[in-house]
Write a protein that holds these residues in place. Structure first.
Motif, PDB file in Angstrom:
ATOM      1  N   PHE A  82       0.839  -1.552   0.246  1.00  0.00           N
ATOM      2  CA  PHE A  82      -0.107   0.217  -0.272  1.00  0.00           C
ATOM      3  C   PHE A  82       0.384   1.328   0.068  1.00  0.00           C
ATOM      4  O   PHE A  82       1.268   1.138  -1.067  1.00  0.00           O
ATOM      5  CB  PHE A  82      -1.009  -0.281   1.112  1.00  0.00           C
ATOM      6  N   VAL A  83       1.583   1.421   1.194  1.00  0.00           N
ATOM      7  CA  VAL A  83       2.483   2.249   1.293  1.00  0.00           C
ATOM      8  C   VAL A  83       3.497   2.721   0.412  1.00  0.00           C
ATOM      9  O   VAL A  83       3.084   4.134  -0.680  1.00  0.00           O
ATOM     10  CB  VAL A  83       3.100   3.282   2.417  1.00  0.00           C
ATOM     11  N   TYR A  84       4.310   1.955  -0.568  1.00  0.00           N
ATOM     12  CA  TYR A  84       5.178   1.889  -1.298  1.00  0.00           C
ATOM     13  C   TYR A  84       4.397   2.349  -2.725  1.00  0.00           C
ATOM     14  O   TYR A  84       5.180   2.950  -3.594  1.00  0.00           O
ATOM     15  CB  TYR A  84       5.921   0.879  -1.530  1.00  0.00           C
ATOM     16  N   ASN A  85       2.759   1.536  -2.974  1.00  0.00           N
ATOM     17  CA  ASN A  85       2.332   1.350  -4.713  1.00  0.00           C
ATOM     18  C   ASN A  85       2.019   2.599  -3.989  1.00  0.00           C
ATOM     19  O   ASN A  85       1.548   2.969  -5.648  1.00  0.00           O
ATOM     20  CB  ASN A  85       1.334   0.927  -4.317  1.00  0.00           C
ATOM     21  N   VAL A  86       1.326   3.514  -2.583  1.00  0.00           N
ATOM     22  CA  VAL A  86       1.168   4.891  -3.222  1.00  0.00           C
ATOM     23  C   VAL A  86       2.509   6.070  -4.126  1.00  0.00           C
ATOM     24  O   VAL A  86       2.219   6.985  -4.936  1.00  0.00           O
ATOM     25  CB  VAL A  86       0.611   5.133  -2.268  1.00  0.00           C
ATOM     26  N   GLY A  87       3.282   5.369  -3.591  1.00  0.00           N
ATOM     27  CA  GLY A  87       4.638   6.544  -3.952  1.00  0.00           C
ATOM     28  C   GLY A  87       4.127   7.983  -3.073  1.00  0.00           C
ATOM     29  O   GLY A  87       4.617   8.729  -3.694  1.00  0.00           O
ATOM     30  N   PRO A  88       4.322   7.864  -1.594  1.00  0.00           N
ATOM     31  CA  PRO A  88       5.018   8.795  -1.394  1.00  0.00           C
ATOM     32  C   PRO A  88       6.013   9.823  -1.384  1.00  0.00           C
ATOM     33  O   PRO A  88       5.643  10.394  -1.353  1.00  0.00           O
ATOM     34  CB  PRO A  88       5.104   8.427   0.494  1.00  0.00           C
ATOM     35  N   TRP A  89       7.206   9.369  -2.467  1.00  0.00           N
ATOM     36  CA  TRP A  89       7.756  10.223  -2.595  1.00  0.00           C
ATOM     37  C   TRP A  89       6.834  11.673  -4.247  1.00  0.00           C
ATOM     38  O   TRP A  89       7.728  12.135  -4.571  1.00  0.00           O
ATOM     39  CB  TRP A  89       8.950   9.783  -3.016  1.00  0.00           C
ATOM     40  N   ASP A  90       6.174  11.513  -4.660  1.00  0.00           N
ATOM     41  CA  ASP A  90       5.667  11.267  -6.039  1.00  0.00           C
ATOM     42  C   ASP A  90       5.106  12.727  -5.709  1.00  0.00           C
ATOM     43  O   ASP A  90       3.940  12.740  -4.346  1.00  0.00           O
ATOM     44  CB  ASP A  90       4.689  10.716  -6.433  1.00  0.00           C
ATOM     45  N   PRO A  91       5.156  13.763  -5.479  1.00  0.00           N
ATOM     46  CA  PRO A  91       4.802  15.365  -5.245  1.00  0.00           C
ATOM     47  C   PRO A  91       3.116  15.085  -5.811  1.00  0.00           C
ATOM     48  O   PRO A  91       2.366  15.566  -5.102  1.00  0.00           O
ATOM     49  CB  PRO A  91       5.955  16.082  -6.202  1.00  0.00           C
ATOM     50  N   ALA A  92       2.647  14.369  -6.467  1.00  0.00           N
ATOM     51  CA  ALA A  92       1.432  14.276  -6.730  1.00  0.00           C
ATOM     52  C   ALA A  92       0.886  13.851  -6.459  1.00  0.00           C
ATOM     53  O   ALA A  92      -0.887  14.097  -5.834  1.00  0.00           O
ATOM     54  CB  ALA A  92       1.448  13.971  -8.495  1.00  0.00           C
ATOM     55  N   VAL A  93       1.238  13.152  -5.125  1.00  0.00           N
ATOM     56  CA  VAL A  93       0.460  12.581  -4.077  1.00  0.00           C
ATOM     57  C   VAL A  93       0.748  13.107  -1.787  1.00  0.00           C
ATOM     58  O   VAL A  93       0.054  12.436  -1.881  1.00  0.00           O
ATOM     59  CB  VAL A  93       0.498  10.954  -4.084  1.00  0.00           C
ATOM     60  N   ARG A  94       2.051  13.885  -2.686  1.00  0.00           N
ATOM     61  CA  ARG A  94       2.582  14.389  -1.416  1.00  0.00           C
ATOM     62  C   ARG A  94       1.373  15.083  -0.378  1.00  0.00           C
ATOM     63  O   ARG A  94       0.998  14.424   0.453  1.00  0.00           O
ATOM     64  CB  ARG A  94       3.668  15.305  -1.220  1.00  0.00           C
ATOM     65  N   GLY A  95       0.780  15.379  -1.032  1.00  0.00           N
ATOM     66  CA  GLY A  95      -0.993  16.698  -0.125  1.00  0.00           C
ATOM     67  C   GLY A  95      -1.343  15.123   0.204  1.00  0.00           C
ATOM     68  O   GLY A  95      -1.246  15.320   1.297  1.00  0.00           O
TER      69      GLY A  95
END
Length: 123
Positions: A82-95
């Protein structure tokens, strides 16, 4: 919560996910937890994009509690699938990630994904 019952418990608490679970079982003949959690990720992201905050909160609450499981496989499932698949490093999902409950946010930071983003490394 155990690795064996995590999916059943998720479907129980988030019945809107049941059609995707049934499709997964029909396609695979069984529940493949890590594969199914790719669908959980897409499901949560879709709900977020639609603005279905109540559904997102129920999903994130479940995932937060799963990270507190004594079963290390459940914690790994949430962290990697889950966490990795969301890609928390991606600015598009950071918010979006910043709205997560504390333990989920900590999971992303603990695994170094946010630090990698700050350095400009994405994987």
């Amino acid at each position: 919560m155990t690795f064996e019952d995590v999916v059943d418990r998720f479907v129980e608490e988030v019945p809107e996910f049941a059609p995707l679970w049934r499709e997964h079982v029909a396609d695979n003949g069984e529940v493949l937890q890590h594969v199914l959690f790719w669908d959980v990720t897409a499901f949560v992201l879709h709900a977020h994009e639609r603005g279905d905050q109540e559904l997102v909160e129920r999903c994130l609450d479940f995932l937060e509690r799963a990270l507190h499981s004594t079963d290390v496989r459940v914690r790994e499932l949430v962290g990697t699938s889950f966490v990795y698949n969301v890609g928390p490093w991606d600015p598009a999902v950071r918010g979006f990630v910043e709205t997560w409950p504390p333990f989920l946010r900590e999971q992303a930071a603990r695994d170094g994904w946010q630090a990698a983003a700050a350095r400009g490394n994405t994987r």
